[in-house]
Design a protein around this motif. Sequence first.
Motif, PDB file in Angstrom:
ATOM      1  N   SER A   1     -10.235 101.919  11.325  1.00  0.00           N
ATOM      2  CA  SER A   1      -9.022 102.519  10.761  1.00  0.00           C
ATOM      3  C   SER A   1      -8.922 102.224   9.273  1.00  0.00           C
ATOM      4  O   SER A   1      -9.428 101.199   8.788  1.00  0.00           O
ATOM      5  CB  SER A   1      -7.779 101.949  11.458  1.00  0.00           C
TER       6      SER A   1
ATOM      7  N   VAL B   1      -6.220 118.170   5.162  1.00  0.00           N
ATOM      8  CA  VAL B   1      -6.255 117.211   6.270  1.00  0.00           C
ATOM      9  C   VAL B   1      -4.884 117.172   6.948  1.00  0.00           C
ATOM     10  O   VAL B   1      -4.771 117.304   8.164  1.00  0.00           O
ATOM     11  CB  VAL B   1      -6.643 115.817   5.765  1.00  0.00           C
TER      12      VAL B   1
ATOM     13  N   TYR C   1      -1.317 119.286  10.613  1.00  0.00           N
ATOM     14  CA  TYR C   1      -2.611 118.604  10.639  1.00  0.00           C
ATOM     15  C   TYR C   1      -3.750 119.586  10.871  1.00  0.00           C
ATOM     16  O   TYR C   1      -3.596 120.577  11.599  1.00  0.00           O
ATOM     17  CB  TYR C   1      -2.650 117.563  11.760  1.00  0.00           C
TER      18      TYR C   1
ATOM     19  N   SER D   1      -9.208 119.033  13.353  1.00  0.00           N
ATOM     20  CA  SER D   1     -10.236 117.995  13.453  1.00  0.00           C
ATOM     21  C   SER D   1      -9.663 116.578  13.410  1.00  0.00           C
ATOM     22  O   SER D   1     -10.356 115.625  13.767  1.00  0.00           O
ATOM     23  CB  SER D   1     -11.264 118.161  12.337  1.00  0.00           C
ATOM     24  N   VAL D   2      -8.409 116.436  12.969  1.00  0.00           N
ATOM     25  CA  VAL D   2      -7.833 115.090  12.849  1.00  0.00           C
ATOM     26  C   VAL D   2      -6.616 114.883  13.747  1.00  0.00           C
ATOM     27  O   VAL D   2      -6.077 113.770  13.810  1.00  0.00           O
ATOM     28  CB  VAL D   2      -7.456 114.763  11.384  1.00  0.00           C
ATOM     29  N   LYS D   3      -6.192 115.921  14.439  1.00  0.00           N
ATOM     30  CA  LYS D   3      -5.018 115.793  15.305  1.00  0.00           C
ATOM     31  C   LYS D   3      -5.243 114.703  16.344  1.00  0.00           C
ATOM     32  O   LYS D   3      -6.288 114.624  16.974  1.00  0.00           O
ATOM     33  CB  LYS D   3      -4.729 117.122  16.010  1.00  0.00           C
TER      34      LYS D   3
ATOM     35  N   ARG E   1      -5.592 111.629  15.724  1.00  0.00           N
ATOM     36  CA  ARG E   1      -6.244 110.459  15.110  1.00  0.00           C
ATOM     37  C   ARG E   1      -5.586 110.049  13.797  1.00  0.00           C
ATOM     38  O   ARG E   1      -5.527 108.857  13.478  1.00  0.00           O
ATOM     39  CB  ARG E   1      -7.731 110.767  14.853  1.00  0.00           C
ATOM     40  N   PHE E   2      -5.131 111.019  13.040  1.00  0.00           N
ATOM     41  CA  PHE E   2      -4.519 110.753  11.733  1.00  0.00           C
ATOM     42  C   PHE E   2      -3.022 111.004  11.810  1.00  0.00           C
ATOM     43  O   PHE E   2      -2.564 111.896  12.525  1.00  0.00           O
ATOM     44  CB  PHE E   2      -5.102 111.670  10.659  1.00  0.00           C
TER      45      PHE E   2
ATOM     46  N   MET F   1      -5.379 106.611   9.263  1.00  0.00           N
ATOM     47  CA  MET F   1      -6.560 107.221   9.872  1.00  0.00           C
ATOM     48  C   MET F   1      -7.127 106.259  10.910  1.00  0.00           C
ATOM     49  O   MET F   1      -7.549 105.149  10.562  1.00  0.00           O
ATOM     50  CB  MET F   1      -7.610 107.530   8.805  1.00  0.00           C
TER      51      MET F   1
ATOM     52  N   LEU G   1     -11.920 106.578  13.300  1.00  0.00           N
ATOM     53  CA  LEU G   1     -12.681 107.294  12.279  1.00  0.00           C
ATOM     54  C   LEU G   1     -14.093 107.608  12.742  1.00  0.00           C
ATOM     55  O   LEU G   1     -14.719 106.822  13.476  1.00  0.00           O
ATOM     56  CB  LEU G   1     -12.703 106.482  10.990  1.00  0.00           C
TER      57      LEU G   1
ATOM     58  N   ASP H   1     -15.758 112.105   8.999  1.00  0.00           N
ATOM     59  CA  ASP H   1     -14.560 111.946   8.170  1.00  0.00           C
ATOM     60  C   ASP H   1     -14.917 111.467   6.766  1.00  0.00           C
ATOM     61  O   ASP H   1     -14.038 111.384   5.898  1.00  0.00           O
ATOM     62  CB  ASP H   1     -13.587 110.953   8.807  1.00  0.00           C
TER      63      ASP H   1
ATOM     64  N   TYR I   1     -11.022 111.734  -0.556  1.00  0.00           N
ATOM     65  CA  TYR I   1      -9.697 112.172  -0.128  1.00  0.00           C
ATOM     66  C   TYR I   1      -8.787 112.283  -1.352  1.00  0.00           C
ATOM     67  O   TYR I   1      -8.709 111.350  -2.160  1.00  0.00           O
ATOM     68  CB  TYR I   1      -9.115 111.202   0.890  1.00  0.00           C
TER      69      TYR I   1
END
Length: 119
Positions: free
Chosen positions: A17, A48, A59, A62-64, A66-67, A82, A85, A89, A93
């Motif tokens: 994370s 992102v 979101y 790809s990150v729903k 998780r982020f 995040m 990971l 990723d 950023y």
Amino acid sequence: QVQLVESGGGLVQPGGSLRLSCAASKSIFSINAMGWYRQAPGKQRELVADITSGGTTNYADSVKGRFTISRDIAKNTVYLQMNSLKPEDTAVYYCNAVLLRFAIRSDYWGQGTQVTVSS
């Protein structure tokens, strides 16, 4: 005008994370939306996550799950937590702020912070 200062990137192992921070130079209530984009080598910059002044979040698929994007209004700061990971990723950023004035959109960007996910 909005100045954005990011922090929190680094190297992390897969499954780990990181939390990114983005401090704005003005009240985030006066900013229509703030978000995080990323750009991997050879790829286009992609959204992102973002959050509107009203608190609505969005979101990338790809990150729903998780982020998580959040904000501290008192500190004029937006965060990106995040978790879980993955190597994909890995990217620079960028923090983004959007101002809408008289139907004209202005985008402001931070300097970028590198996130590397590798064992």
